[in-house]
Design a protein around this motif. Structure first.
Motif, PDB file in Angstrom:
ATOM      1  N   GLU A 138       0.818  -1.214   0.000  1.00  0.00           N
ATOM      2  CA  GLU A 138       0.000   0.000   0.000  1.00  0.00           C
ATOM      3  C   GLU A 138       0.852   1.264   0.000  1.00  0.00           C
ATOM      4  N   LEU A 139       2.178   1.093   0.050  1.00  0.00           N
ATOM      5  CA  LEU A 139       3.083   2.224   0.224  1.00  0.00           C
ATOM      6  C   LEU A 139       4.034   2.356  -0.957  1.00  0.00           C
ATOM      7  N   PRO A 140       4.541   3.577  -1.213  1.00  0.00           N
ATOM      8  CA  PRO A 140       5.626   3.729  -2.183  1.00  0.00           C
ATOM      9  C   PRO A 140       6.864   2.948  -1.727  1.00  0.00           C
ATOM     10  N   ASP A 141       7.723   2.627  -2.673  1.00  0.00           N
ATOM     11  CA  ASP A 141       8.891   1.799  -2.345  1.00  0.00           C
ATOM     12  C   ASP A 141       9.835   2.456  -1.339  1.00  0.00           C
ATOM     13  N   ASN A 142       9.847   3.785  -1.311  1.00  0.00           N
ATOM     14  CA  ASN A 142      10.787   4.474  -0.412  1.00  0.00           C
ATOM     15  C   ASN A 142      10.231   4.659   0.993  1.00  0.00           C
ATOM     16  N   ILE A 143       9.044   4.140   1.236  1.00  0.00           N
ATOM     17  CA  ILE A 143       8.458   4.180   2.581  1.00  0.00           C
ATOM     18  C   ILE A 143       8.311   2.745   3.072  1.00  0.00           C
ATOM     19  N   ARG A 144       8.919   2.466   4.196  1.00  0.00           N
ATOM     20  CA  ARG A 144       8.983   1.084   4.688  1.00  0.00           C
ATOM     21  C   ARG A 144       8.312   0.949   6.054  1.00  0.00           C
ATOM     22  N   PRO A 145       7.552  -0.139   6.269  1.00  0.00           N
ATOM     23  CA  PRO A 145       7.067  -0.463   7.617  1.00  0.00           C
ATOM     24  C   PRO A 145       8.189  -1.151   8.398  1.00  0.00           C
ATOM     25  N   ILE A 146       8.717  -0.468   9.398  1.00  0.00           N
ATOM     26  CA  ILE A 146       9.904  -0.938  10.115  1.00  0.00           C
ATOM     27  C   ILE A 146       9.520  -1.335  11.543  1.00  0.00           C
ATOM     28  N   THR A 147      10.130  -2.381  12.020  1.00  0.00           N
ATOM     29  CA  THR A 147       9.872  -2.810  13.403  1.00  0.00           C
ATOM     30  C   THR A 147      11.051  -2.437  14.301  1.00  0.00           C
ATOM     31  N   LEU A 148      11.282  -1.132  14.403  1.00  0.00           N
ATOM     32  CA  LEU A 148      12.186  -0.573  15.410  1.00  0.00           C
ATOM     33  C   LEU A 148      11.364  -0.222  16.641  1.00  0.00           C
TER      34      LEU A 148
END
Length: 783
Positions: A138-148
């Motif tokens: 659902e996101l552009p490639d340069n936006i990442r769902p990160i688990t920090l």
């Protein structure tokens, strides 16, 4: 994130007149819940689930920055919209939920896992992978769902994309813009009402990590802002020398965690599980440590817990029993007469924590409240009605404040569904005020609705949450509705889906093992409190010792767990050396002179079971990640029953996490409990000897590597995420020995973290997961 209602939220000054109304009706709803469920539910399945929280991060490789994304929160609406992407979620058994931050999403399985199915323990990771893939789609490639767990530079200059300034009226923060807060009206109202009840901003101070050029003062605090009256607070007592100062709910509730919920078969089993997990909470906080950086500073601790605790601390000065800032009101935003003052006669609290002679306008006593509403639990629920009956009153030794009115009401309830321990539990939760009340939800049907109860229950964010069922229409088939559950809340999120699956499985399997083997883990609550402080320390997992039930007082026969170390998986999966001439297989134990040792033979031998070659289990884990076979078998005496009259000094001792997880000469360790559960309860009965199914073998090998990860983190063979991140900073050429993390260094940390998440950089993956797990994952990446 708690109860989300639709409607018009009331400002604190308008809502506080309804506080007693919400409490009174919330307890009525609780009583009705108990009447509907407490005695009728006696055989619910062991179901469980997990919650994973993600941060959306925009990455600019050209300019080398990474920032929190605050304009893509529409994906939550899309993923829950039947006209858009809801089918994508449901087809993959995934649900997405809002969290405090506009840059955050929470994801869970749509349906709970079956705790009796071995396949579901492997499916956990598959489901987590789907969640990340769906959100990424659902996101552009340069936006990442990160688990920090924490974003390293949250609160530092421009740290959001798009950029936003910290000038918002909800938080009045010097560092965080209101644009980071979820758009749902509950969240900015919650932020503002905490501040208004407290009558000042929250004040979080973390010790700076001391380095060569570290300044003793937090030089990020703006000295010349004059936008709100609260701007002066860091200079009149809110900030501390040598500490990083933070002033907003977002610093805590904007961090990410991993939470696990398990369902007991009935209320008594859930109470025993809750109590048994209580001493485990600081252990797992330490073992999952992943937060050494806040507001662009390295701090002298490894976890997020006290930050979140401070971020929602709505206690007034009098409730904290501290002197107010100059010209600030001692009573804060409490609903009291303006002329109220604290005299010497009021400086006494009774057994309930009430200040003598001080009340709100509604007649509620004003209390001394030792903790924030986000903190560790204050009392056990007690297993007095369960088969174990280990609990003793002396274990509840910190006397938390309670709402006497509610306690008396529950104890006097004609249904007699509340014993003193349950009554105190809920009476303690209900010392708190509701923080957000919706005008449309002031009046509710207490026979069918439980929003007033949940308003208080869901804003007590503790290490464990005892979760009653909801209210349902009469004649509802309750077997298809959630029952009595325990939520395990202290763990920090990890970088990879493999790690998060490993920690989730560990807690769920441990909980199921506790229910099966019924160990006695009770220690005084005060020692759990001490352990929570210890868990915050740098590298506490390998450098510190924790209070725990003496390892020979667990009321378990350690001999019953012989052979259930990590080598059990190899013996079960590989036919050959274990086969005896008679065709039997000793997969569940070790042989003596070519014969299987049974329990009767063990009791005839002298000595003790040697489960490792040292006093701790660190040397019992071989280079392959497997525990070495026991080479000496002798008597394993039954540990002394909990009813024995033993001095506390003999029951509670300090242990390393390695000893608690991996075991010692005297004690099997938590991992062996889990492995025996797998071998005896989860492996199909048709495969009681060697495994003949390739699919079963594949599943068991995956689970084995989950346990290897936990085992090796406990022993220090691989680092925690906190240790790894701190090391990356300290060794970087971008670091200037001043405890600060620059934007370029922040970018590098995020990129390295993503490389681990994606398993795309073998060197980095080995740093985080170790040789054994990395080799396995790179050759078996598909679950």
């Amino acid at each position: 994130m708690g109860l989300l209602s639709l409607g018009t939220p009331l400002d604190w000054h308008d809502s506080k007149k309804y506080n007693e109304h919400v409490r009174d009706n919330g307890i009525t709803q609780l009583i009705n819940i108990f009447k509907q469920h407490a005695q009728s539910r006696n055989n619910d399945k062991y179901l469980w689930g997990d919650e994973v929280e993600y941060m959306l991060v925009t990455i600019d490789d050209k300019n080398q920055w990474a920032r929190l994304t605050i304009d893509k929160d529409y994906i939550l609406d899309d993923l829950n919209d039947p006209e858009k992407s809801l089918s994508k979620s449901l087809d993959n058994n995934v649900l997405f939920h809002p969290e405090y931050g506009r840059f955050m999403i929470e994801a869970t399985p749509a349906k709970p896992y079956d705790g009796d199915s071995l396949d579901d323990y492997v499916y956990v990771e598959q489901n987590m992978i789907k969640r990340r893939d769906i959100s990424q789609s659902e996101l552009p490639d340069n936006i990442r769902p990160i688990t920090l767990t924490t974003f390293p530079r949250m609160g530092c200059g421009i740290f959001t994309s798009p950029a936003a300034k910290p000038i918002g009226p909800a938080s009045q923060s010097l560092f965080l813009p209101d644009e980071i807060i979820n758009r749902h009206v509950r969240f900015p109202t919650l932020t503002a009402n905490i501040r208004k009840r407290r009558s000042c901003k929250v004040a979080i101070n973390l010790p700076l990590y001391p380095d060569r050029y570290t300044k003793l003062l937090d030089d990020s605090i703006p000295k010349d802002r004059d936008l709100f009256l609260s701007d002066k607070e860091p200079f009149i007592g809110a900030s501390k020398p040598g500490h990083v100062y933070m002033d907003s709910m977002g610093f805590g509730m904007g961090s990410s965690c991993l939470q696990i919920t398990m369902q007991g078969k009935n209320i008594e089993e859930a109470r025993y599980l809750y109590d048994s997990l209580a001493p485990i909470t600081p252990i797992m906080l330490s073992l999952s440590a992943a937060a050494p950086i806040f507001k662009g500073f390295l701090v002298n601790q490894d976890v997020r817990w006290n930050v979140v605790s401070g971020s929602v601390d709505d206690r007034t000065f009098i409730e904290r029993d501290i002197k107010p800032y100059p010209e600030y009101n001692l009573f804060g935003g409490l609903n009291v007469d303006q002329n109220s003052k604290l005299s010497s006669k009021h400086r006494v609290t009774n057994e309930f924590g009430d200040w003598s002679g001080l009340f709100t306008k509604e007649g509620k006593p004003i209390q001394k409240v030792p903790k924030s509403r986000y903190d560790s639990i204050d009392a056990y629920l007690a297993d007095v009605n369960y088969s174990t009956n280990y609990f003793k009153d002396k274990f509840n030794d910190i006397s938390p404040p309670i709402n006497q009115k509610i306690y008396n009401r529950l104890i006097d309830e004609k249904s007699k569904l509340f014993d003193s321990h349950l009554a105190k539990h809920f009476a303690h939760l209900f010392i708190r005020d509701p923080l957000v009340i919706f005008s449309e939800r002031v009046n509710q049907n207490n026979e069918l609705e439980n929003d007033h109860f949940e308003n208080i229950q869901s804003t007590n964010w503790q290490t464990l949450r005892f979760k009653p069922p909801a209210l349902y229409e009469p004649n509802t088939d309750l077997s298809n509705t959630p029952g009595w559950r325990v939520e395990f809340r202290p763990m920090e999120i990890q970088l990879t889906d493999f790690e998060n699956a490993a920690y989730s499985n560990f807690i769920s399997l441990l909980s199921k093992s506790i229910i099966k083997f019924q160990p006695n883990f009770y220690i005084p609550i005060s020692k759990i409190e001490e352990n929570m402080e210890t868990a915050h320390k740098v590298d506490s997992v390998i450098k510190e010792q924790f209070w725990f039930k003496s390892l020979d007082q667990w009321n378990l026969d350690s001999g019953d767990f012989i052979g259930y170390d990590l080598s059990w998986f190899d013996r079960f999966l590989n036919a050959g050396n274990d086969e005896l001439e008679v065709g039997e297989v000793y997969v569940n134990g070790y042989s003596l002179n070519g014969a299987i040792i049974n329990k009767e033979q063990r009791t005839q031998l002298n000595g003790s079971v040697s489960m490792s070659t040292s006093s701790t289990a660190s040397s019992s884990i071989s280079s392959s990640g497997q525990t070495s076979p026991i080479n000496r078998v002798s008597t394993s005496r039954k540990t002394i029953a909990a009813t024995a009259d033993i001095d506390d000094g003999g029951i509670d001792q300090r242990y390393t996490i390695n000893e608690i997880i991996n075991g010692t000469d005297k004690f099997p360790g938590l991992i062996r409990l889990i492995i025996k559960l797998i071998a005896t309860d989860l492996v199909p009965k048709s495969q009681t000897h060697h495994c003949e199914s390739q699919e079963l073998a594949k599943s068991l090998i995956r689970i084995k590597h989950y346990l290897i990860l936990i085992s090796n983190r406990a022993s220090g063979k691989i680092p925690t995420i906190a240790n790894w991140l701190r090391s990356k900073v300290l060794k970087s050429e971008l670091y200037h020995e001043d405890s600060k993390v620059s934007e370029q260094l922040n970018y590098k940390l995020v990129k390295d973290s993503l490389a681990v998440t994606d398993l795309s950089d073998e060197r980095l993956v080995r740093e985080v997961l170790g040789e054994i797990v990395t080799d396995y994952l790179l050759n078996n990446n598909s679950v």
